[in-house]
Each structure stands twice: as structure tokens, then as C-alpha cells.
Design a protein around this motif. Structure first.
Motif, PDB file in Angstrom:
ATOM      1  N   ILE A   7       0.858  -1.188   0.000  1.00 34.38           N
ATOM      2  CA  ILE A   7       0.000   0.000   0.000  1.00 34.38           C
ATOM      3  C   ILE A   7       0.894   1.238   0.000  1.00 34.38           C
ATOM      4  CG2 ILE A   7      -1.727   1.333   1.274  1.00 34.38           C
ATOM      5  CD1 ILE A   7      -2.813  -1.252   2.374  1.00 34.38           C
ATOM      6  N   SER A   8       0.606   2.173  -0.892  1.00 34.08           N
ATOM      7  CA  SER A   8       1.338   3.437  -0.952  1.00 34.08           C
ATOM      8  C   SER A   8       0.445   4.555  -0.439  1.00 34.08           C
ATOM      9  CB  SER A   8       1.763   3.745  -2.396  1.00 34.08           C
ATOM     10  OG  SER A   8       2.580   2.714  -2.906  1.00 34.08           O
ATOM     11  N   THR A   9       1.034   5.450   0.358  1.00 32.96           N
ATOM     12  CA  THR A   9       0.251   6.541   0.936  1.00 32.96           C
ATOM     13  C   THR A   9       0.903   7.878   0.646  1.00 32.96           C
ATOM     14  OG1 THR A   9       1.423   6.497   3.049  1.00 32.96           O
ATOM     15  CG2 THR A   9      -0.458   5.027   2.823  1.00 32.96           C
ATOM     16  N   GLN A  10       0.103   8.925   0.669  1.00 30.40           N
ATOM     17  CA  GLN A  10       0.590  10.293   0.552  1.00 30.40           C
ATOM     18  C   GLN A  10      -0.407  11.230   1.213  1.00 30.40           C
ATOM     19  OE1 GLN A  10      -0.705  10.395  -4.108  1.00 30.40           O
ATOM     20  NE2 GLN A  10       0.558  12.065  -3.427  1.00 30.40           N
ATOM     21  N   VAL A  11       0.081  12.383   1.624  1.00 26.98           N
ATOM     22  CA  VAL A  11      -0.774  13.395   2.250  1.00 26.98           C
ATOM     23  C   VAL A  11      -1.108  14.448   1.205  1.00 26.98           C
ATOM     24  CG1 VAL A  11      -0.992  15.101   4.084  1.00 26.98           C
ATOM     25  CG2 VAL A  11       0.272  12.971   4.506  1.00 26.98           C
ATOM     26  N   LEU A  12      -2.406  14.635   0.949  1.00 31.38           N
ATOM     27  CA  LEU A  12      -2.863  15.624  -0.035  1.00 31.38           C
ATOM     28  C   LEU A  12      -3.367  16.875   0.671  1.00 31.38           C
ATOM     29  CD1 LEU A  12      -4.914  13.291  -2.440  1.00 31.38           C
ATOM     30  CD2 LEU A  12      -2.471  13.882  -2.527  1.00 31.38           C
TER      31      LEU A  12
END
Length: 437
Positions: A193-198
Motif C-alpha cells: 500500500i502506498s500513501t501520501q498526504v494531499l
């Protein structure tokens, strides 16, 4: 609830591979008993006359040794993928073509013998396989998180495995602080799972989670699930940050192969054990298709040589990156340069030009002209010999990457009167575990 515990040894080795070297798994990483026996015998023979030295076991040396070993393995596998490592099949791999790369691209994965009967196929793509995307709540960036200071945890289930993530929230933490912390926590876990903060125009931020896998298998409705209903620490972060909201559900690819409707959870397909096809886009409404087939012998040879040159240049650049921290890495560059200079005249006549930095540059027109000439076999003999030398050198580096580390020689053994010392190579594997013992 049963929790999956990843073996520490697996984590350690993969930490080094993902941090310092390319990580790939190919059919050429599996070996017969005879091949493994040959490697063992080579290690014994190599260490029998090896000097005794003080090992440089710094973190930088560990990174260098692991990196060069894996880069050497990558170069060898690249060469092996171009047909085989024996003289008759080397660089003889057939190459596939696609008439419409926007719809699908292809690579030939069959054997040279299979290429005689390899059929051409037609593909029409209706939809691509998509990943699962969870979109969290948008919260004010710089406002304090509305959760009490404590140790929190939540669970992510993926591929029938459950992973628990624990973290602390302090009184002074803002929403963005915790979101960044969770993003790093999930990304570093490497669970698929890849995550990022938008962020948006209102100075609000949200956490976005996306699965690396696509499609649905075994009639499931999701790829992963986020929950803190039965977690071991304090619950509440899933609801507060909105981690369980599925914004985009995963879906399978839908396509038509030679007139037959099919679905697949992945955009990469194995077609008849002949082609590895990657779906890149959706066909237009008028039934646009992509034709997959084999290139001519000249086109295949040109592509194989291009792949060889790319792998060779990539290895040289990887070795050069360590020149400042490990001066002995220049020795690898010099040894590889000596090989290419030895065959320089023959390589140039075939269409490969040697640059000043040791890398090679290919002239595709010259390659194709040489391949269609009357004396093509003789003209390409230098490329074949050069390729064999690269295989031998990559094997040597893989067997003993510590030979290029800044070690201090303490004593040389008495030539011809030594016992085999195969366990000297344990220094290479053992140094990776130092901080875990």
C-alpha cells in the motif's frame, strides 16, 4: 485475531536490497543442484588462497558490498534473459512487437524453439484493472489533533494477512503531524500500500491510501481493509482520519483476446506462455485493437544488443556512484573498462562505440547493416566474446564483493599448503546482522 509476523531475516535482507540495490526476481534466480554445487566449489577454491584481512564492517561498506553484489546479479540476469548463457543461444532471444503501444505492449517469454510456432494475437481492451483507493477526511493542517494523547493503533488486512500499526499522539501534535507520521509508517512497512498526504486550497490535508495491486481475486469485494475495531491499543484514529473510506473500488481488466471476452485482476497478462502483455489503455469505440507478434531476426538481435548495452552501462554507473566513499570501487570500473577496451575494435566494427567514461553507445543502423551482411556471424563474434566476459566478471563480483571493500590485509597464506576455508564468506552475510544481534 491472528497477526502476521514477518521473519526478521527476511526484513533485514530486503532492507538492504530496497535501500541500496535493485530488487528483482526472475527465473534466472533459480538454480539446479549442480549449479549450486559449482558455486560452493568456487567459493572454497577462491578462499583457499585468500589473504587474512581486517573487515571494514561500516554501514557504508555494507551498503557498497550488497549493492555491487546485487548489481552484478542484475547484469548477469539481463544477459541470461537475452536467450541463455550458453554460446548457441546467447543474444538469440526473439523480441515481440505491438502494433499499438497505447493499447498494449508485449514481450516474448517463450523459448527460441517455441518461436517457430508462436502465433500472433489481437487484443481489444474495454477497461483496465484499477487499484483500491481510500481517501481520508480533509482536516485543518495546523490545528491540534482532536484525539487525547495516548498510544493508538489500527489494523490493515491485505492478502489474508493482518498488520497492526502502533504510534503515539502527543498533546502538541497537529493533524498534519499525525498524517505525515502515518504516511511514513505505512510506506516504510512495504505491505503493498502506498500513501501520501494531499492538501487543498483551504489549507486542509488528508491521507490517501492506494494499493499496489489491482483488481479483485477470489470473489472478494476489496483488496485491503482498514479498521481499529479489535486493535490492541487505543482506537479512534480510523474514524477521525477517515482511513476506512473507499473512494475508488478495485476492478478487473476487461478485454477481448482473438475475439474471446476475458477478464483479469491485473493489467499484465501471460498469453499462451508466449507473450507477456501489458495493457496500457482502452480501445476506442470503433473496436480499435493491438496486434501482437514476433519481430524479425534482425530487429530482435538489435533489441537484444540494446538491452545488453543498457545493462552494461547501468552497472558501470552504479559502480561509479560509490567512487567517493569507496575508492576501490574504481577498480570495478577499471576492470570492466579493460574488458570493453580489449574488444573495442570488434565492437566498433559491429556497431558499438566505446565512450571515454567506459560506457558503450550503440549505432542501430550499423548493427542492422552488419546483421544483414554475408559475414554476420564473424562480425558479431566480438560481441559474443564480450558478453561471455561480462558473465564471468559478474560471477566473480557476486562470489566475492568484499574483494572491492577497503579491507586491511593482515597476512598472506602460505601458497599451496592451505586448508579450504569456505566460511570466510560468512563475513559478507554476517555483517548485515550485526545490529540485530
Amino acid at each position: 485475531m491472528a497477526y502476521h509476523t514477518i521473519d526478521n531475516h527476511y526484513n533485514i535482507y530486503n532492507y538492504y536490497l530496497t535501500s541500496y540495490a535493485p530488487k528483482s526476481s526472475t527465473p534466472y534466480d533459480t538454480h539446479k543442484k549442480s549449479e549450486l554445487r559449482s558455486v560452493c566449489n568456487s567459493i572454497v577454491k577462491m578462499n583457499k588462497e585468500a589473504p587474512i584481512y581486517i573487515l571494514d564492517a561500516t554501514k557504508e561498506s555494507c551498503a557498497f558490498a550488497v549493492g555491487m553484489k546485487e548489481n552484478a546479479r542484475e547484469l548477469r540476469n539481463t544477459i541470461a534473459s537475452l536467450g541463455n548463457l550458453n554460446e548457441n543461444e546467447m543474444l538469440n532471444k526473439k523480441a515481440a512487437f505491438s502494433s499499438n503501444e497505447n493499447i498494449a505492449s508485449a514481450a516474448y517469454i517463450g523459448t527460441p524453439a517455441d518461436s517457430v510456432n508462436a502465433p500472433s494475437v489481437e487484443i481489444e481492451v474495454h477497461s483496465l484493472a484499477t487499484p483500491q483507493v481510500n481517501m481520508g477526511n480533509f482536516l485543518p493542517d495546523h490545528e491540534a489533533v482532536e484525539l487525547s494523547p495516548a498510544t493508538y493503533s489500527f489494523d490493515i488486512s491485505i492478502d489474508d494477512l493482518n498488520y497492526e500499526f502502533q504510534f503515539n499522539i502527543k498533546a502538541e501534535d497537529t493533524n498534519r503531524d499525525v498524517q505525515d507520521r502515518l504516511s511514513r509508517l505505512i510506506n516504510n512497512a512495504n505491505i503493498g500500500i502506498s500513501t501520501q498526504v494531499l492538501t487543498n486550497d483551504e489549507n486542509e490535508s488528508a491521507l490517501r491510501l492506494e494499493s499496489n495491486a489491482t483488481g479483485l481475486k477470489n470473489h472478494k469485494s476489496h483488496i485491503y481493509n482498514v479498521s481499529d475495531d479489535r486493535t490492541s491499543k487505543t482506537a479512534g484514529t480510523v474514524a477521525y482520519f477517515g482511513l476506512d473510506y473507499v473512494a475508488v473500488s478495485p476492478s478487473n481488466a476487461s478485454f477481448c483476446l482473438n475475439g474471446e471476452e476475458r477478464v483479469s485482476p491485473s493489467n499484465t497478462l501471460n498469453v499462451g506462455r508466449m507473450y507477456n502483455v501489458t495493457l496500457n489503455g482502452v480501445s476506442s469505440e470503433d473496436g480499435e485493437t493491438a496486434s501482437i507478434g514476433l519481430k524479425t531476426d534482425v530487429e530482435s538481435l538489435t533489441e537484444n544488443i540494446n538491452t545488453l548495452v543498457k545493462g552494461y552501462n547501468s552497472f558501470l554507473r552504479a559502480a561509479s556512484e560509490y567512487s567517493d566513499s569507496h575508492p576501490k570501487s574504481n577498480r570495478i570500473v577499471q576492470e570492466m573498462g579493460s574488458i570493453s577496451r580489449y574488444y573495442a575494435r570488434g565492437l566498433t566494427s559491429a556497431g558499438l562505440n566505446l565512450n571515454l567514461d567506459g560506457t558503450l553507445e550503440i549505432d542501430n543502423d550499423a548493427i542492422q547493416k552488419t546483421a544483414t551482411g554475408e559475414d554476420a556471424k564473424s562480425a558479431f563474434s566480438s560481441i559474443m566474446d564480450f558478453t561471455h566476459s561480462l558473465v564471468r566478471k559478474s560471477d566473480q563480483i557476486s562470489l566475492d564483493p568484499m574483494n572491492y571493500v577497503n579491507n586491511i590485509v593482515v597476512a598472506y597464506k602460505n601458497p599451496g599448503k592451505n586448508f579450504a576455508t569456505p566460511y570466510i564468506t560468512s563475513a559478507y552475510s554476517g555483517m548485515m546482522f550485526n545490529s540485530y544481534c
